[in-house]
Design an enzyme around this catalytic site. Sequence first.
Site, short mmCIF file in Angstrom:
data_model
loop_
_atom_site.label_atom_id
_atom_site.label_comp_id
_atom_site.label_asym_id
_atom_site.label_seq_id
_atom_site.Cartn_x
_atom_site.Cartn_y
_atom_site.Cartn_z
N ARG A 46 -25.18 65.78 -18.26
CA ARG A 46 -26.47 66.00 -17.58
C ARG A 46 -27.10 64.66 -17.25
NH1 ARG A 46 -29.31 63.80 -20.83
NH2 ARG A 46 -31.09 64.05 -19.49
N GLY A 47 -28.29 64.75 -16.61
CA GLY A 47 -28.96 63.54 -16.15
C GLY A 47 -28.41 63.21 -14.76
N ALA A 48 -29.31 63.01 -13.81
CA ALA A 48 -28.87 62.91 -12.41
C ALA A 48 -27.74 61.90 -12.19
CB ALA A 48 -30.07 62.61 -11.53
N ARG A 84 -25.06 72.51 -9.82
CA ARG A 84 -26.53 72.47 -10.01
C ARG A 84 -27.13 71.93 -8.72
NH1 ARG A 84 -28.54 69.59 -15.38
NH2 ARG A 84 -30.38 70.87 -14.96
N GLN A 188 -34.22 67.87 -24.46
CA GLN A 188 -33.55 66.58 -24.18
C GLN A 188 -34.32 65.42 -24.81
OE1 GLN A 188 -34.08 69.00 -21.92
NE2 GLN A 188 -32.55 69.01 -20.29
N ASP A 229 -34.78 63.32 -10.36
CA ASP A 229 -33.55 64.00 -9.97
C ASP A 229 -33.38 64.03 -8.46
OD1 ASP A 229 -32.45 65.42 -12.63
OD2 ASP A 229 -34.62 65.23 -12.67
N ASN A 239 -38.63 65.98 -11.01
CA ASN A 239 -38.14 65.52 -12.32
C ASN A 239 -38.30 66.67 -13.30
OD1 ASN A 239 -37.04 63.30 -13.91
ND2 ASN A 239 -38.96 63.38 -15.03
N LYS A 240 -37.87 66.45 -14.52
CA LYS A 240 -37.85 67.50 -15.54
C LYS A 240 -39.19 68.23 -15.63
CE LYS A 240 -35.04 68.59 -17.43
NZ LYS A 240 -34.22 69.75 -16.99
O1 MRU Z 1 -31.64 69.05 -16.71
P1 MRU Z 1 -31.23 67.62 -16.97
O2 MRU Z 1 -31.23 67.26 -18.42
O3 MRU Z 1 -29.97 67.25 -16.28
O4 MRU Z 1 -32.42 66.86 -16.30
C1 MRU Z 1 -32.25 65.65 -15.72
C2 MRU Z 1 -33.04 64.67 -16.43
O5 MRU Z 1 -32.52 64.07 -17.34
C3 MRU Z 1 -34.41 64.39 -16.08
O6 MRU Z 1 -35.03 65.21 -15.19
C4 MRU Z 1 -34.54 62.92 -15.83
O7 MRU Z 1 -35.84 62.59 -16.01
C5 MRU Z 1 -34.03 62.46 -14.49
S1 MRU Z 1 -32.31 62.12 -14.51
C6 MRU Z 1 -32.16 60.64 -15.42
#
Ligand code: MRU
Length: 339
Positions: A46-48, A84, A188, A229, A239-240
Amino acid sequence: MHIVDWSGDGPAVVLLDQRALPQATEYLHLTTVDGVVDAVRTLAVRGAPNLGVAGAFGAALAAHLHPGDPAAARAEADRVARARPTAVPLALGVRRALTRLADGPAAVLAEARAVAADGARVNAAATTRAADLLQALCPARPVRLLTVCNTGELACGEGGSALGAALRLHERGALAEVLACETRPLLQGARLTVWELARAGVPHRLCVDSAGPAAIATGRVDAVVVGADRIAADGDVANKIGTYMLACAAARSGVPFVVVAPEETIDPTTPTGADIVVEERGADEVLGFGGATTTLPGTPVFNPAFDVTPAALVTAIVTEERAWEQAVTTSGAAAPSRR
Ligand code: MRU
């Protein structure tokens, strides 16, 4: 630490399974495209930015599984790209690796490795610039940062993004603490950001997500720093989930709100935040906690994985190429000016 890699032992993508952290350090050895798609969907990876690397290695796996059949390889790789919808780098990583498809599976793999290597260079430049900016914005004392989700090595590869900027400040002796929002529903922040901060010896505290705005309003935070993201062409930031309330609180209190992300996260084909596709996830993530059901079974759920913060609430978007500074308004109503 290898978070996303290629196995030397047969065609396979190897992932550190982030679902098991921090209790266990387990690796997945994925030999099928279905396995990669499932790992992306369930946030084993995970994480963009790291989704981009996983996408590139997923494309390499598809190429190895279908040598001599580029159409089949491309169709399989596309399934990874679509696993995703919100993070820009996932589809970009797949697409970039596939540019070498005509040269054979080894060439696709070489391109995937290049995607991973470029990420580390991008992170070094963006986090250094972000740390410089945060010091300039908050010169009075070692800075107290608030963040949400996980934007360290687990999300972005070597160097991290927003959390990487916090680590750079820590190395400079310019960081007082990181306040980490736990990041419901998948935690997370509690599971991954705390794990990374503890390993790096960075002073930190954990708070529930709804305590973030209160911490800002009561003067406990000098700056909010988050990842992204997808960033629309107008500077709106996906973002999250939970980010928007932090931005509102920061604007209201005059606290800088800084976004750190690779330049590729800025998507010129998405004009505004309203055009961003926000992933909605399953009800099970919200209906319980720690394995226990916390509500009436079958309760309908709203579970967006991300929210969109208007550009007017963002102090600056920092990438490896620039600090895109905005004119913050407390209402979020005025058009931002940019340079
Ligand atoms: O759903 P995730 O854990 O893949 O979400 C992505 C993220 O980690 C966050 O939104 C983050 O702030 C941006 S990606 C480093």
